[in-house]
Design a protein around this motif. Sequence first.
Motif, short mmCIF file in Angstrom:
data_model
loop_
_atom_site.label_atom_id
_atom_site.label_comp_id
_atom_site.label_asym_id
_atom_site.label_seq_id
_atom_site.Cartn_x
_atom_site.Cartn_y
_atom_site.Cartn_z
N MET A 141 0.81 -1.22 0.00
CA MET A 141 0.00 0.00 0.00
C MET A 141 0.85 1.27 0.00
O MET A 141 0.42 2.31 -0.49
N ALA A 142 2.04 1.18 0.57
CA ALA A 142 2.89 2.37 0.67
C ALA A 142 3.35 2.87 -0.69
O ALA A 142 3.70 4.04 -0.83
N LEU A 143 3.38 1.97 -1.70
CA LEU A 143 3.90 2.44 -2.99
C LEU A 143 3.17 1.84 -4.19
O LEU A 143 3.79 1.53 -5.20
N ASN A 144 1.85 1.67 -4.07
CA ASN A 144 1.12 1.22 -5.25
C ASN A 144 0.21 2.32 -5.81
O ASN A 144 -0.61 2.07 -6.67
N GLY A 145 0.36 3.52 -5.27
CA GLY A 145 -0.40 4.65 -5.79
C GLY A 145 -1.72 4.91 -5.10
O GLY A 145 -2.34 5.95 -5.30
N MET A 146 -2.16 3.96 -4.25
CA MET A 146 -3.51 4.09 -3.66
C MET A 146 -3.61 5.22 -2.64
O MET A 146 -4.67 5.80 -2.45
#
Length: 388
Positions: free
Chosen positions: A251-256
């Motif tokens: 979640m920290a780096l998938n754009g969400m």
Amino acid sequence: MEPFRFHNPTTLYYGKGQIEKHLADEVLKIGRRVLLLYGGGSIKRFGLYDKVMNILKDAGVTVFELGGVEPNPRLTTVYKGIEMCRQNDIDLILAVGGGSVLDCGKAIAMGVKFDGDVWDIYQRKAQATGALPLGTILTLAATGSEMNAGGVITNWETKEKLGAGSPYTYPAFSFCDPENTFTVPRDQTVYGICDMLAHCFEHYFHSTPHAPLQRHLIEGVMRTIVEYAKRVVDNPTDYDARETIMYCSTMALNGMISMGIVGDWACHAMEHEVSAVYDIPHGGGLAILFPHWMDYVKGTNPARFASLAKNVFLVDGTGKSDEELADIAIEKVREFYREIGAPQRLADYGIGDDQLERMAAQAVRFGEIGHFRKLGKEDVLNILRASL
Ligand SMILES: NC(=O)c1ccc[n+]([C@@H]2O[C@H](COP(=O)([O-])OP(=O)(O)OC[C@H]3O[C@@H](n4cnc5c(N)ncnc54)[C@H](O)[C@@H]3O)[C@@H](O)[C@H]2O)c1
């Protein structure tokens, strides 16, 4: 908020038993000739290699192998992979490992479809023109590479470490089974935690006006990392803790959590220069640089730091100014790194001041870095000196 377009095409499988259930189907949707990419061989020691090979063989897939992808993957390995894909008419790259293996897979995938030297894409001289499909099986929670389009490659000859991405390099599918991270050694678990927290910091310290939901989402991920980090470091086979930390890293780096904001990313740019010269673990470098960067830029927006103190480290802000809370937040970040055993200073890796000038110059070679606060060469030098 900034106007934005969001598209993330990666099919994500999380949890136990998903590889057995869905890997063959996902591979066969794409093709029957696979390049299996992996690192130093930990996947052979803990049985994942055999599991994947059996599934692929049973599905009638022809497998070509490229092992030995380095941590901080090297351009030379990327070239080797491109050659193998071209010679063997590969349909799909299946990267099994940590962020380094996944990033190497992305570079190979772009390189195969690029008429020229793939390094030009990393040097921003050219743009990707396509990519072979990539599937991933993640074994280390850190980078978010399993669900983003970015990747970082090191050119060891020129001592450059550069990131690149393109709409083509999102993995087609990724499998994240927390059990595959049980064998990650303590120090790598710590570096992974530092890396995912750093990704949150990079988003959190933005200067886009009015983005309240983004702030809450990022604080939620950071709060969860802080809550579970010690548990996962002390109990490497605690499934719930590994699962939670793994989900945080995705979640920290998938754009969400970062739609409509422009993150800072100066610390990543500086860290890449440090690891390009000294080949240190990425997460370790970030843990060293971040508190010093925070000290340097806290005056830009003390309220953001105050929010970090109150909402992530649960500091009671009653009667305290934003400036006081900013100092408390930075001390809390330091304390967190100390508690999980992260490195504190560049000297912990034997790094002295002899390459600082070069690293600072390289960090700003494409222009000033950072969006929360723009940094030039002198600023970078000051932060690097403070980190010694
Ligand atoms: N693509 C992105 O978005 C992104 C983001 C941040 C960093 N990066 C890059 O990713 C790289 C770092 O990746 P990483 O932090 O995932 O680490 P890594 O892939 O470099 O792995 C670190 C070490 O852990 C070992 N390892 C991995 N899984 C294991 C397991 N299950 N059991 C035992 N050992 C295991 C590896 O063999 C390696 O020695 C750096 O080059 C960094 O710059 C990429």
